[in-house]
Motif scaffolding. Structure first.
Motif, mmCIF file in Angstrom:
data_model
loop_
_atom_site.group_PDB
_atom_site.id
_atom_site.type_symbol
_atom_site.label_atom_id
_atom_site.label_comp_id
_atom_site.label_asym_id
_atom_site.label_seq_id
_atom_site.Cartn_x
_atom_site.Cartn_y
_atom_site.Cartn_z
ATOM 1 N N ALA A 158 -8.241 82.245 -4.189
ATOM 2 C CA ALA A 158 -7.556 83.152 -5.118
ATOM 3 C C ALA A 158 -6.698 82.363 -6.105
ATOM 4 N N LEU A 159 -5.939 81.394 -5.606
ATOM 5 C CA LEU A 159 -5.096 80.576 -6.492
ATOM 6 C C LEU A 159 -5.943 79.831 -7.514
ATOM 7 N N ARG A 160 -7.051 79.266 -7.041
ATOM 8 C CA ARG A 160 -7.934 78.518 -7.951
ATOM 9 C C ARG A 160 -8.483 79.421 -9.047
ATOM 10 N N SER A 161 -8.849 80.643 -8.697
ATOM 11 C CA SER A 161 -9.426 81.514 -9.728
ATOM 12 C C SER A 161 -8.346 82.098 -10.644
ATOM 13 N N ILE A 162 -7.181 82.437 -10.096
ATOM 14 C CA ILE A 162 -6.091 82.999 -10.917
ATOM 15 C C ILE A 162 -5.603 81.978 -11.935
ATOM 16 N N TYR A 163 -5.397 80.737 -11.476
ATOM 17 C CA TYR A 163 -4.792 79.728 -12.339
ATOM 18 C C TYR A 163 -5.807 78.800 -13.015
ATOM 19 N N GLU A 164 -7.083 79.144 -12.957
ATOM 20 C CA GLU A 164 -8.106 78.319 -13.604
ATOM 21 C C GLU A 164 -7.795 78.196 -15.094
ATOM 22 N N GLY A 165 -7.703 76.970 -15.577
ATOM 23 C CA GLY A 165 -7.409 76.748 -16.997
ATOM 24 C C GLY A 165 -5.927 76.819 -17.331
ATOM 25 N N ASP A 166 -5.071 77.133 -16.365
ATOM 26 C CA ASP A 166 -3.624 77.193 -16.591
ATOM 27 C C ASP A 166 -3.062 75.784 -16.417
ATOM 28 N N THR A 167 -2.590 75.189 -17.514
ATOM 29 C CA THR A 167 -2.106 73.810 -17.465
ATOM 30 C C THR A 167 -0.803 73.658 -16.680
ATOM 31 N N CYS A 168 -0.137 74.754 -16.372
ATOM 32 C CA CYS A 168 1.102 74.693 -15.594
ATOM 33 C C CYS A 168 0.825 74.501 -14.100
ATOM 34 N N PHE A 169 -0.382 74.857 -13.664
ATOM 35 C CA PHE A 169 -0.744 74.823 -12.244
ATOM 36 C C PHE A 169 -1.446 73.520 -11.887
ATOM 37 N N ARG A 170 -1.069 72.949 -10.732
ATOM 38 C CA ARG A 170 -1.761 71.752 -10.219
ATOM 39 C C ARG A 170 -1.971 71.890 -8.728
ATOM 40 N N GLU A 171 -3.198 71.674 -8.301
ATOM 41 C CA GLU A 171 -3.507 71.638 -6.874
ATOM 42 C C GLU A 171 -3.420 70.176 -6.452
ATOM 43 N N LEU A 172 -2.391 69.835 -5.656
ATOM 44 C CA LEU A 172 -2.208 68.461 -5.214
ATOM 45 C C LEU A 172 -3.130 68.149 -4.045
ATOM 46 N N SER A 173 -3.363 69.180 -3.211
ATOM 47 C CA SER A 173 -4.298 69.096 -2.084
ATOM 48 C C SER A 173 -4.649 70.543 -1.754
ATOM 49 N N PRO A 174 -5.591 70.793 -0.837
ATOM 50 C CA PRO A 174 -5.915 72.195 -0.522
ATOM 51 C C PRO A 174 -4.761 72.973 0.132
ATOM 52 N N VAL A 175 -3.655 72.294 0.469
ATOM 53 C CA VAL A 175 -2.504 72.998 1.050
ATOM 54 C C VAL A 175 -1.203 72.686 0.315
ATOM 55 N N SER A 176 -1.285 72.110 -0.884
ATOM 56 C CA SER A 176 -0.081 71.736 -1.626
ATOM 57 C C SER A 176 -0.295 71.964 -3.123
ATOM 58 N N PHE A 177 0.653 72.670 -3.748
ATOM 59 C CA PHE A 177 0.477 73.108 -5.137
ATOM 60 C C PHE A 177 1.766 72.933 -5.927
ATOM 61 N N GLN A 178 1.617 72.661 -7.220
ATOM 62 C CA GLN A 178 2.764 72.584 -8.128
ATOM 63 C C GLN A 178 2.565 73.610 -9.230
ATOM 64 N N TYR A 179 3.686 74.159 -9.681
ATOM 65 C CA TYR A 179 3.626 75.032 -10.848
ATOM 66 C C TYR A 179 4.812 74.716 -11.738
ATOM 67 N N ARG A 180 4.529 74.483 -13.033
ATOM 68 C CA ARG A 180 5.596 74.229 -14.003
ATOM 69 C C ARG A 180 5.997 75.563 -14.613
ATOM 70 N N ILE A 181 7.261 75.878 -14.502
ATOM 71 C CA ILE A 181 7.796 77.113 -15.073
ATOM 72 C C ILE A 181 8.366 76.751 -16.440
ATOM 73 N N GLY A 182 7.756 77.242 -17.501
ATOM 74 C CA GLY A 182 8.198 76.923 -18.860
ATOM 75 C C GLY A 182 7.302 75.866 -19.484
ATOM 76 N N GLU A 183 7.371 75.770 -20.801
ATOM 77 C CA GLU A 183 6.564 74.780 -21.523
ATOM 78 C C GLU A 183 7.126 73.384 -21.295
ATOM 79 N N SER A 184 6.288 72.362 -21.417
ATOM 80 C CA SER A 184 6.743 71.001 -21.114
ATOM 81 C C SER A 184 7.851 70.516 -22.047
ATOM 82 N N GLY A 185 7.932 71.012 -23.260
ATOM 83 C CA GLY A 185 9.012 70.606 -24.168
ATOM 84 C C GLY A 185 10.301 71.393 -23.966
ATOM 85 N N ASP A 186 10.256 72.415 -23.146
ATOM 86 C CA ASP A 186 11.400 73.296 -22.914
ATOM 87 C C ASP A 186 12.422 72.589 -22.023
ATOM 88 N N PRO A 187 13.678 72.412 -22.516
ATOM 89 C CA PRO A 187 14.678 71.719 -21.693
ATOM 90 C C PRO A 187 15.037 72.492 -20.421
#
Length: 186
Positions: free
Chosen positions: A13-42
């Motif tokens: 579900a996570l893979r399909s929901i966030y497919e193409g979302d540059t804020c989402f990163r799957e570090l491993s099948p049990v570990s995930f990162q999500y960036r809240i806000g744009e990368s230039g946003d302080p």
């Protein structure tokens, strides 16, 4: 087996929901990162969620230790983690990674309201303003030095001819580019 299939379903579900979302990163099948806000946003921040073996019956591990968050005060990080823990308690026993990421997105402004926006002028700018005859690009001439560990890692990546496989450093290129932009365009 049932627990495994629940985790597998949440992962898919996570893979399909966030497919193409540059804020989402799957570090491993049990570990995930999500960036809240744009990368230039302080006021952007990064949340890492990891599933222990007994998840979702037990809470996921939530971390804000990523280098991306190094300008955020520890008090604000702790405040965000405390609010996320309340959300975890309310969702124990269910797939909650998506819920946590979305909760953080919806509450970004509240979470970061006391985070000062970094307005520090870089040293090279003040040098350029104070003494116009010194070129501001002087700093770029410094050659990057590799530590022994970095050299060893580089050697490990090469084949027997010392050639690197194609695309070996794309992650490093992205990281270095992001760091460069963070340092020069804030």
């Amino acid at each position: 087996p049932l627990l495994y299939s629940l985790l597998q379903m949440e992962l898919e579900a996570l893979r399909s929901i966030y497919e193409g979302d540059t804020c989402f990163r799957e570090l491993s099948p049990v570990s995930f990162q999500y960036r809240i806000g744009e990368s230039g946003d302080p006021k952007a921040f990064l949340i890492e969620v990891s599933w222990p073996e007994t998840y979702p019956q037990t809470a996921p591990l939530i971390s804000m230790d990523a280098f991306f968050n190094n300008t955020i005060s520890s008090a604000i990080k702790q405040s965000i983690l405390d609010k996320l823990k309340v959300e975890v308690e309310a969702n124990l026993g269910t797939a909650m990674t998506y819920t946590l990421f979305e909760y953080a997105k919806d509450n970004k402004e509240v979470f970061m309201e006391n985070q000062p926006v970094n307005t520090v002028t870089s040293v090279s700018n003040s040098i350029a303003i104070g003494t116009p005859d010194v070129p501001a690009s002087k700093k770029k001439d410094k050659k990057e030095q590799l530590s022994k560990t970095q050299k060893r890692k580089l050697a490990d990546k090469t084949d027997n001819k010392g050639e690197l496989p194609r695309g070996w450093n794309w992650v490093d290129v992205i990281k270095v580019t992001a760091l460069y932009y963070m340092q020069h365009y804030e």
